[in-house]
Scaffold this active site. Structure first.
Site, PDB file in Angstrom:
ATOM      1  N   LYS A 166       0.839  -1.205   0.000  1.00 56.36           N
ATOM      2  CA  LYS A 166       0.000   0.000   0.000  1.00 56.36           C
ATOM      3  C   LYS A 166       0.875   1.256   0.000  1.00 56.36           C
ATOM      4  O   LYS A 166       0.671   2.166  -0.799  1.00 56.36           O
ATOM      5  CB  LYS A 166      -0.919   0.012   1.236  1.00 56.36           C
ATOM      6  N   ASP A 183      -6.300   1.047   1.153  1.00 59.33           N
ATOM      7  CA  ASP A 183      -6.231   1.286   2.597  1.00 59.33           C
ATOM      8  C   ASP A 183      -7.585   0.920   3.205  1.00 59.33           C
ATOM      9  O   ASP A 183      -8.449   0.362   2.520  1.00 59.33           O
ATOM     10  CB  ASP A 183      -5.836   2.744   2.890  1.00 59.33           C
TER      11      ASP A 183
END
Ligand code: SF4
Length: 210
Positions: free
Chosen positions: A119, A137
């Site tokens: 991420k 996220d």
């Protein structure tokens, strides 16, 4: 007639015509550190500590020479600060020693940095090098499932793959920012703004929330 993905895209463009990362940073490495710090906390909290951190240690060399206890004291408000303080120092050291002080445009290398996973790498490469990417996220995760862009059982990697298949590559980075902002301000985990949401009809959560 527009398909579901196009309807979602149009609405996101209307709500967030110029979406941007809300983490405050002035140098590329500050973004990398800020995104790493944002794990399990909010951008707002990170933004409350990074100006102090980066003004106390204004260069990578200063950061790599910092005492871990001093960094912990500064980033304490974000939580999980023991580990993250060491990550800050180690990231600074690796950038200086291995990358000439620059953020490498190299996914595999970035993912070997402490506290940096897929991420964080997606956010950094997309913001710094315009690499098309969709970082998943907590907000993107929740919104994707509510809107049926992903299934309930999907993990973050599966969600990322599905979003990349559904949205054109040229839209990936924009959609990432928009889905984050939509989750943060409208499709919130608790008490989402369903009554005013134009996606109500295609949303899987609507019956529970309205
Ligand atoms: Fe989110 Fe509610 Fe809109 Fe569904 S209807 S996408 S839960 S804000």
């Amino acid at each position: 007639m527009k398909n579901k993905v196009e309807v979602i895209g149009t609405y996101l463009d209307k709500l967030f015509p110029n979406p941007r990362c809300e983490l405050i940073y002035h140098k590329d490495y500050e973004l990398l550190i800020a995104v790493m710090l944002s794990a399990q906390t909010t951008d707002k909290r990170v933004n409350s500590v990074t100006p102090v951190l980066f003004s106390t240690y204004p260069t990578l060399e200063d950061l790599m020479g910092a005492k871990v206890k001093d960094v912990q004291e500064i980033i304490k408000p974000i939580g999980t600060y023991h580990r993250k303080a060491q990550y800050v120092i180690d990231i600074a050291r690796r950038l200086v020693e291995e990358c000439d002080g620059r953020i490498p445009n190299d996914r595999a290398l970035l993912e070997t940095f402490p506290g940096v996973g897929r991420k964080t790498t997606n956010v950094v490469l997309s913001n710094i090098y315009d690499v098309p990417a969709i970082a998943v996220d907590t907000h993107v995760h929740r919104v994707s499932k509510r809107l049926g862009l992903a299934m309930g059982k999907d993990d973050v990697l599966e969600i990322e793959k599905k979003l990349m298949r559904k949205f054109p590559k040229s839209e990936w980075s924009r959609r990432h920012h928009q889905l984050v902002l939509f989750g943060r301000y409208y499709c919130k985990a608790v008490r989402p703004e369903c009554k005013t949401c134009a996606l109500l009809e295609i949303c899987k959560e609507k019956k529970k929330k309205v």
